[in-house]
Scaffold this motif. Sequence first.
Motif, PDB file in Angstrom:
ATOM      1  N   ARG A  17       0.858  -1.185   0.000  1.00 32.36           N
ATOM      2  CA  ARG A  17       0.000   0.000   0.000  1.00 32.36           C
ATOM      3  C   ARG A  17       0.893   1.234   0.000  1.00 32.36           C
ATOM      4  NH1 ARG A  17      -5.158   1.560   2.521  1.00 32.36           N
ATOM      5  NH2 ARG A  17      -4.923   3.644   3.376  1.00 32.36           N
ATOM      6  N   THR A  18       0.519   2.228  -0.783  1.00 29.74           N
ATOM      7  CA  THR A  18       1.246   3.495  -0.800  1.00 29.74           C
ATOM      8  C   THR A  18       0.263   4.630  -0.561  1.00 29.74           C
ATOM      9  OG1 THR A  18       0.992   4.067  -3.148  1.00 29.74           O
ATOM     10  CG2 THR A  18       2.775   2.552  -2.571  1.00 29.74           C
ATOM     11  N   THR A  19       0.767   5.700   0.025  1.00 26.34           N
ATOM     12  CA  THR A  19      -0.015   6.921   0.156  1.00 26.34           C
ATOM     13  C   THR A  19       0.757   8.041  -0.515  1.00 26.34           C
ATOM     14  OG1 THR A  19       0.964   7.394   2.312  1.00 26.34           O
ATOM     15  CG2 THR A  19      -1.145   6.230   2.301  1.00 26.34           C
ATOM     16  N   GLY A  20       0.033   8.974  -1.096  1.00 29.21           N
ATOM     17  CA  GLY A  20       0.683  10.067  -1.799  1.00 29.21           C
ATOM     18  C   GLY A  20       0.973   9.715  -3.242  1.00 29.21           C
ATOM     19  N   GLU A  21       1.627  10.627  -3.895  1.00 27.88           N
ATOM     20  CA  GLU A  21       1.916  10.487  -5.323  1.00 27.88           C
ATOM     21  C   GLU A  21       2.968   9.412  -5.584  1.00 27.88           C
ATOM     22  OE1 GLU A  21       3.526  13.214  -9.062  1.00 27.88           O
ATOM     23  OE2 GLU A  21       3.695  13.972  -7.019  1.00 27.88           O
ATOM     24  N   ILE A  22       2.785   8.678  -6.660  1.00 25.36           N
ATOM     25  CA  ILE A  22       3.838   7.799  -7.173  1.00 25.36           C
ATOM     26  C   ILE A  22       4.604   8.634  -8.181  1.00 25.36           C
ATOM     27  CG2 ILE A  22       4.379   5.710  -8.474  1.00 25.36           C
ATOM     28  CD1 ILE A  22       1.847   4.456  -7.302  1.00 25.36           C
ATOM     29  N   GLY A  23       5.846   8.938  -7.861  1.00 28.15           N
ATOM     30  CA  GLY A  23       6.634   9.834  -8.684  1.00 28.15           C
ATOM     31  C   GLY A  23       7.432   9.128  -9.762  1.00 28.15           C
ATOM     32  N   PHE A  24       7.867   9.907 -10.743  1.00 25.50           N
ATOM     33  CA  PHE A  24       8.761   9.449 -11.792  1.00 25.50           C
ATOM     34  C   PHE A  24       8.253   8.183 -12.497  1.00 25.50           C
ATOM     35  CE2 PHE A  24      13.073   7.685 -13.071  1.00 25.50           C
ATOM     36  CZ  PHE A  24      13.333   8.645 -14.029  1.00 25.50           C
ATOM     37  N   PRO A  25       6.964   8.139 -12.887  1.00 26.69           N
ATOM     38  CA  PRO A  25       6.498   6.956 -13.617  1.00 26.69           C
ATOM     39  C   PRO A  25       7.168   6.894 -14.985  1.00 26.69           C
ATOM     40  CG  PRO A  25       4.784   8.626 -13.592  1.00 26.69           C
ATOM     41  CD  PRO A  25       5.924   9.144 -12.757  1.00 26.69           C
ATOM     42  N   HIS A  26       7.871   5.797 -15.222  1.00 26.56           N
ATOM     43  CA  HIS A  26       8.665   5.720 -16.446  1.00 26.56           C
ATOM     44  C   HIS A  26       8.827   4.273 -16.915  1.00 26.56           C
ATOM     45  CE1 HIS A  26      11.653   4.812 -13.350  1.00 26.56           C
ATOM     46  NE2 HIS A  26      12.423   4.312 -14.289  1.00 26.56           N
ATOM     47  N   LEU A  27       9.303   4.148 -18.131  1.00 30.12           N
ATOM     48  CA  LEU A  27       9.663   2.855 -18.696  1.00 30.12           C
ATOM     49  C   LEU A  27      11.178   2.787 -18.753  1.00 30.12           C
ATOM     50  CD1 LEU A  27       7.217   2.727 -21.752  1.00 30.12           C
ATOM     51  CD2 LEU A  27       6.825   1.929 -19.416  1.00 30.12           C
ATOM     52  N   CYS A  28      11.756   1.784 -18.116  1.00 27.31           N
ATOM     53  CA  CYS A  28      13.203   1.597 -18.161  1.00 27.31           C
ATOM     54  C   CYS A  28      13.517   0.481 -19.150  1.00 27.31           C
ATOM     55  CB  CYS A  28      13.752   1.244 -16.785  1.00 27.31           C
ATOM     56  SG  CYS A  28      15.559   1.032 -16.815  1.00 27.31           S
ATOM     57  N   HIS A  29      14.406   0.781 -20.085  1.00 23.74           N
ATOM     58  CA  HIS A  29      14.793  -0.170 -21.122  1.00 23.74           C
ATOM     59  C   HIS A  29      16.164  -0.800 -20.876  1.00 23.74           C
ATOM     60  CE1 HIS A  29      11.461   0.929 -23.825  1.00 23.74           C
ATOM     61  NE2 HIS A  29      11.638   2.151 -23.374  1.00 23.74           N
ATOM     62  N   CYS A  30      16.768  -0.579 -19.685  1.00 25.98           N
ATOM     63  CA  CYS A  30      18.103  -1.139 -19.442  1.00 25.98           C
ATOM     64  C   CYS A  30      18.054  -2.667 -19.466  1.00 25.98           C
ATOM     65  CB  CYS A  30      18.693  -0.621 -18.136  1.00 25.98           C
ATOM     66  SG  CYS A  30      18.156  -1.471 -16.634  1.00 25.98           S
ATOM     67  N   ARG A  31      19.170  -3.289 -19.733  1.00 26.47           N
ATOM     68  CA  ARG A  31      19.218  -4.740 -19.859  1.00 26.47           C
ATOM     69  C   ARG A  31      18.867  -5.434 -18.543  1.00 26.47           C
ATOM     70  NH1 ARG A  31      17.435  -8.594 -22.307  1.00 26.47           N
ATOM     71  NH2 ARG A  31      18.721 -10.439 -22.531  1.00 26.47           N
ATOM     72  N   MET A  32      19.252  -4.844 -17.397  1.00 24.06           N
ATOM     73  CA  MET A  32      18.919  -5.471 -16.119  1.00 24.06           C
ATOM     74  C   MET A  32      17.408  -5.482 -15.894  1.00 24.06           C
ATOM     75  SD  MET A  32      21.990  -4.279 -13.623  1.00 24.06           S
ATOM     76  CE  MET A  32      21.764  -5.542 -12.386  1.00 24.06           C
ATOM     77  N   CYS A  33      16.732  -4.398 -16.254  1.00 18.36           N
ATOM     78  CA  CYS A  33      15.275  -4.366 -16.113  1.00 18.36           C
ATOM     79  C   CYS A  33      14.610  -5.319 -17.105  1.00 18.36           C
ATOM     80  CB  CYS A  33      14.731  -2.948 -16.294  1.00 18.36           C
ATOM     81  SG  CYS A  33      14.881  -1.925 -14.805  1.00 18.36           S
ATOM     82  N   GLN A  34      15.165  -5.422 -18.302  1.00 10.67           N
ATOM     83  CA  GLN A  34      14.613  -6.381 -19.269  1.00 10.67           C
ATOM     84  C   GLN A  34      14.675  -7.796 -18.696  1.00 10.67           C
ATOM     85  OE1 GLN A  34      17.029  -5.668 -22.728  1.00 10.67           O
ATOM     86  NE2 GLN A  34      15.788  -3.937 -23.410  1.00 10.67           N
TER      87      GLN A  34
END
Length: 160
Positions: A17-34
Amino acid sequence: MTEIHTGGCQCGAVRYRTTGEIGFPHLCHCRMCQKAAGNYFMPLGGVKWENFSFSRGEPAWFQSSETVRRGFCEKCGTPLFYDGSNDHISITLGSLDDPQGLKPRLQTNLARKMPWFGELDRLQHDTAMDMTPDEEKIVRATSHQHPDHDTDVWPPEDRP
């Protein structure tokens, strides 16, 4: 009014559960995230640790580099978190109960972005591969996936 976001893994063993804004919503294309996502990119957004809590279970962690650890459900394997900072944790946007509610605003590590990614909307749609309404009904009735909302108990006691 304070924003509240909930989410978790596919099997329901880990919920957050989170409260407040979720910041920096982004798509990461780095190989580790892939590799961590088993996909071409990983959608992430940041939440301050003081605005984050586990509501069920805890993730397993994999130290993917000297500075980053990644949290996932050890029961079903769902990738859930990227922890590379002292003040916040990044959550996988697809693990939110309402992923449509948070649109990514930018992309990172474009050097590893698939060169054909921009062509996806032009791919042919094979309707013969879509589930029929009857097939969707069977999947819904037999699914072991946790619903997109918090539950007091999971799995339901009447299921194996």
